[in-house]
Design a protein around this motif. Structure first.
Motif, PDB file in Angstrom:
ATOM      1  N   VAL A 225       0.152  -0.848   1.510  1.00 26.52           N
ATOM      2  CA  VAL A 225       0.454  -2.226   1.925  1.00 26.52           C
ATOM      3  C   VAL A 225       1.207  -2.945   0.823  1.00 26.52           C
ATOM      4  CG1 VAL A 225      -0.600  -4.453   2.472  1.00 26.52           C
ATOM      5  CG2 VAL A 225      -1.454  -2.368   3.562  1.00 26.52           C
ATOM      6  N   ARG A 226       0.754  -2.779  -0.432  1.00 27.52           N
ATOM      7  CA  ARG A 226       1.444  -3.415  -1.547  1.00 27.52           C
ATOM      8  C   ARG A 226       2.902  -2.979  -1.631  1.00 27.52           C
ATOM      9  NH1 ARG A 226       1.009  -1.857  -6.957  1.00 27.52           N
ATOM     10  NH2 ARG A 226       1.586   0.210  -6.157  1.00 27.52           N
ATOM     11  N   ASN A 227       3.139  -1.689  -1.488  1.00 25.57           N
ATOM     12  CA  ASN A 227       4.498  -1.179  -1.572  1.00 25.57           C
ATOM     13  C   ASN A 227       5.363  -1.676  -0.421  1.00 25.57           C
ATOM     14  OD1 ASN A 227       3.741   0.153  -3.868  1.00 25.57           O
ATOM     15  ND2 ASN A 227       3.581   2.169  -2.896  1.00 25.57           N
ATOM     16  N   PHE A 228       4.775  -1.729   0.775  1.00 31.47           N
ATOM     17  CA  PHE A 228       5.520  -2.253   1.918  1.00 31.47           C
ATOM     18  C   PHE A 228       5.909  -3.715   1.692  1.00 31.47           C
ATOM     19  CE2 PHE A 228       5.659  -4.513   5.978  1.00 31.47           C
ATOM     20  CZ  PHE A 228       6.651  -3.795   6.633  1.00 31.47           C
ATOM     21  N   ALA A 229       4.967  -4.503   1.172  1.00 26.33           N
ATOM     22  CA  ALA A 229       5.259  -5.910   0.904  1.00 26.33           C
ATOM     23  C   ALA A 229       6.349  -6.047  -0.150  1.00 26.33           C
ATOM     24  CB  ALA A 229       3.988  -6.629   0.451  1.00 26.33           C
TER      25      ALA A 229
ATOM     26  N   PRO B  63      -4.428  -1.851  -6.550  1.00 24.02           N
ATOM     27  CA  PRO B  63      -5.135  -1.791  -5.260  1.00 24.02           C
ATOM     28  C   PRO B  63      -6.289  -0.798  -5.330  1.00 24.02           C
ATOM     29  CG  PRO B  63      -2.751  -1.692  -4.945  1.00 24.02           C
ATOM     30  CD  PRO B  63      -2.996  -1.522  -6.405  1.00 24.02           C
ATOM     31  N   ARG B  64      -7.338  -1.084  -4.579  1.00 23.32           N
ATOM     32  CA  ARG B  64      -8.542  -0.251  -4.620  1.00 23.32           C
ATOM     33  C   ARG B  64      -8.396   1.061  -3.854  1.00 23.32           C
ATOM     34  NH1 ARG B  64     -13.061  -3.162  -6.310  1.00 23.32           N
ATOM     35  NH2 ARG B  64     -12.770  -5.427  -6.412  1.00 23.32           N
TER      36      ARG B  64
ATOM     37  N   VAL C 207      10.998   0.258 -15.545  1.00 25.64           N
ATOM     38  CA  VAL C 207       9.553   0.174 -15.712  1.00 25.64           C
ATOM     39  C   VAL C 207       8.960   1.077 -14.644  1.00 25.64           C
ATOM     40  CG1 VAL C 207       7.526  -1.315 -15.674  1.00 25.64           C
ATOM     41  CG2 VAL C 207       9.706  -2.205 -16.528  1.00 25.64           C
ATOM     42  N   VAL C 208       8.279   2.137 -15.053  1.00 25.20           N
ATOM     43  CA  VAL C 208       7.780   3.137 -14.119  1.00 25.20           C
ATOM     44  C   VAL C 208       6.294   2.902 -13.874  1.00 25.20           C
ATOM     45  CG1 VAL C 208       7.514   5.596 -13.631  1.00 25.20           C
ATOM     46  CG2 VAL C 208       9.487   4.781 -14.955  1.00 25.20           C
ATOM     47  N   MET C 209       5.898   2.827 -12.600  1.00 21.38           N
ATOM     48  CA  MET C 209       4.509   2.587 -12.211  1.00 21.38           C
ATOM     49  C   MET C 209       3.992   3.754 -11.392  1.00 21.38           C
ATOM     50  SD  MET C 209       4.699  -1.431 -11.092  1.00 21.38           S
ATOM     51  CE  MET C 209       3.013  -1.376 -10.477  1.00 21.38           C
ATOM     52  N   TYR C 210       2.802   4.217 -11.752  1.00 21.71           N
ATOM     53  CA  TYR C 210       2.152   5.316 -11.047  1.00 21.71           C
ATOM     54  C   TYR C 210       0.748   4.859 -10.678  1.00 21.71           C
ATOM     55  CZ  TYR C 210      -0.040   9.954 -10.442  1.00 21.71           C
ATOM     56  OH  TYR C 210      -0.712  11.051  -9.961  1.00 21.71           O
ATOM     57  N   ASN C 211       0.515   4.707  -9.370  1.00 20.44           N
ATOM     58  CA  ASN C 211      -0.767   4.208  -8.887  1.00 20.44           C
ATOM     59  C   ASN C 211      -1.605   5.307  -8.264  1.00 20.44           C
ATOM     60  OD1 ASN C 211       0.576   1.163  -8.505  1.00 20.44           O
ATOM     61  ND2 ASN C 211      -1.655   1.191  -8.798  1.00 20.44           N
ATOM     62  N   LEU C 212      -2.896   5.260  -8.541  1.00 17.42           N
ATOM     63  CA  LEU C 212      -3.929   5.924  -7.771  1.00 17.42           C
ATOM     64  C   LEU C 212      -4.920   4.833  -7.386  1.00 17.42           C
ATOM     65  CD1 LEU C 212      -4.502   9.038 -10.058  1.00 17.42           C
ATOM     66  CD2 LEU C 212      -3.192   8.962  -7.920  1.00 17.42           C
ATOM     67  N   PRO C 213      -5.748   5.033  -6.371  1.00 16.29           N
ATOM     68  CA  PRO C 213      -6.695   3.975  -6.005  1.00 16.29           C
ATOM     69  C   PRO C 213      -7.523   3.507  -7.206  1.00 16.29           C
ATOM     70  CG  PRO C 213      -6.649   5.633  -4.298  1.00 16.29           C
ATOM     71  CD  PRO C 213      -5.812   6.172  -5.421  1.00 16.29           C
ATOM     72  N   GLY C 214      -7.432   2.227  -7.485  1.00 17.41           N
ATOM     73  CA  GLY C 214      -8.192   1.637  -8.580  1.00 17.41           C
ATOM     74  C   GLY C 214      -7.646   1.916  -9.958  1.00 17.41           C
ATOM     75  N   ARG C 215      -6.473   2.563 -10.042  1.00 17.96           N
ATOM     76  CA  ARG C 215      -5.915   2.924 -11.339  1.00 17.96           C
ATOM     77  C   ARG C 215      -4.391   2.773 -11.328  1.00 17.96           C
ATOM     78  NH1 ARG C 215      -8.194   8.882 -11.730  1.00 17.96           N
ATOM     79  NH2 ARG C 215      -7.885   8.684  -9.465  1.00 17.96           N
ATOM     80  N   LEU C 216      -3.879   2.331 -12.438  1.00 13.33           N
ATOM     81  CA  LEU C 216      -2.434   2.230 -12.618  1.00 13.33           C
ATOM     82  C   LEU C 216      -2.080   2.758 -13.995  1.00 13.33           C
ATOM     83  CD1 LEU C 216       0.493   0.975 -11.996  1.00 13.33           C
ATOM     84  CD2 LEU C 216      -0.331  -1.008 -13.283  1.00 13.33           C
ATOM     85  N   VAL C 217      -0.984   3.475 -14.071  1.00  8.90           N
ATOM     86  CA  VAL C 217      -0.362   3.819 -15.349  1.00  8.90           C
ATOM     87  C   VAL C 217       1.087   3.371 -15.265  1.00  8.90           C
ATOM     88  CG1 VAL C 217       0.273   5.650 -16.954  1.00  8.90           C
ATOM     89  CG2 VAL C 217      -1.852   5.812 -15.669  1.00  8.90           C
TER      90      VAL C 217
END
Length: 385
Positions: A361-365, A353-354, A197-207
């Motif tokens: 922080v999310r990735n570290f957790a 995350p915004r 499952v591949v996740m690509y985050n930008l602030p306020g956006r996820l694909v």
């Protein structure tokens, strides 16, 4: 002696599950569905917790496991689309001994329909237009079919419930937008990571792209204030909103947006919470997302399955007193839904995350708390503003 009758609006997850259990208790259920056939988004959902003993008693576990997704890990990309953090998924942990099952929602709905169909009447391409109840039953008119009378009517017709609107009042009185929208499409493009499952985050956006089973599914989850006057069936406007939200995004997002512009299977909706002081009114009650939507970040399908059995058992044990049955069902099932609804904002912060700092922080957790997948990169991924 005639069997008691129930009209169930909605042939997704909750409706067929309820029809099955009511029929087991000697009822005659009818399921009405606006769509011309079985139609459900293909996004993966979990069958776990209180739903597991229900599907076990229905004898459905072999079919559910055959349709299950088989993603081995979750891969978080960095802003340039390169592999970053990789952790094990619930599906991989299930293979290691846990009992939960992840599968496409459309497959779950189809399996539940097949279980209920021999025991219930299904009417597609129709919807309820009026409900009038008295002490002895509910008179119902339909857009296409002939009017009917039923002992009870159950709205299992989702976030935009017709039964809720007709029996309880406008959607605006009960549905609260949580500042996030979600869209999904089937994705037939090549998969660089076919087992992740591949996740690509930008602030306020996820694909994300999920390999599912047979056909991949792409999901867009993004923060945005409620769009005034948005019709949940207006796909042209939904496509425009989606394109605006992801303008300038990297990775394969432009190709995914092009796919969203072509597909006839776009699912788009607000991430919302349904809050109602009561789930029933007389002989009419609500089930699943119509009553207590826990939206994208909860266990909606599992809770719908568990709630269907609770409601069916309550009706069977009430000996013709639907008010007592609905009170028992609501008392028991609210304990499950309440816990999920209170965590929705925290889940949104985790998934979307915004800020760039929030993503880090999310990735570290995740790196600290979750089990790394074997052979996966150990570094974390950062976002960008």
């Amino acid at each position: 002696m005639t069997s008691p009758t129930a009209l169930i609006s909605g042939a997704g997850v909750a409706g067929p599950a309820l029809a099955y259990w009511l029929a087991r208790h000697g009822w005659s259920p009818t399921v009405i569905e606006r769509a011309e056939g079985l139609r459900s988004s293909g996004n993966p959902v979990d069958v776990r917790g209180p739903a597991l003993p229900v599907v076990e008693d229905m004898g459905l576990v072999p079919r559910l496991r055959a349709a299950a997704t088989h993603a081995r890990s979750m891969l978080v990309l960095d802003p340039d689309g390169r592999p970053g953090l990789r952790v094990g998924t619930p599906a991989s942990r299930s293979a290691a001994g846990t009992r939960e099952i992840e599968l496409p929602r459309a497959d779950l709905a189809g399996i539940l329909h097949d279980a209920a169909a021999p025991h219930a009447e299904f009417r597609f391409d129709d919807t309820i237009t009026t409900l009038r109840q008295d002490a002895g039953g509910v008179d119902v008119t339909f857009e296409r079919g002939r009017p009917g009378r039923f002992d009870v009517v159950i709205g299992a017709d989702g976030l935009h419930s017709t039964v809720r609107r007709l029996a309880f009042g406008p959607e605006s009185a009960y549905v609260r937008h949580l500042g996030v929208y979600v869209a999904t499409i089937p994705w037939r493009g090549a998969l660089e990571h076919p087992h992740d499952v591949v996740m690509y985050n930008l602030p306020g956006r996820l694909v994300s792209v999920h390999p599912c089973a047979g056909e991949a599914m792409a999901a867009f989850i993004f923060r945005r204030a409620a769009v005034a006057g948005l019709d949940h069936r207006d796909t042209d406007r939904q496509r425009r909103i989606l394109s605006e939200a992801y303008a300038g995004a990297g990775w394969i997002v432009p190709q995914l947006l092009a796919g969203a512009g072509r597909t006839t299977q776009l699912y788009f909706d607000s991430v919302s919470r349904v809050a109602m002081p009561a789930w029933s009114r007389g002989r009419i009650a609500l089930l699943g997302d119509a009553a207590s939507c826990v939206s994208l970040f909860g266990d909606g399908s599992s809770l719908a399955i568990a709630g269907a059995r609770t409601l069916a058992d309550a009706l069977a044990g009430a000996h013709g007193d639907p008010a007592a049955a609905f009170a028992r069902y609501e008392r028991e099932h609210r304990r499950l839904t309440r816990r999920k609804q209170v965590t929705m904002h925290a889940a949104a912060a985790l998934i979307v995350p915004r800020t760039r700092a929030g993503i880090a922080v999310r990735n570290f957790a995740a790196r600290t708390l979750l089990r790394p997948a074997p052979g996966g990169p150990a570094r974390t991924a950062a976002g960008r503003d």
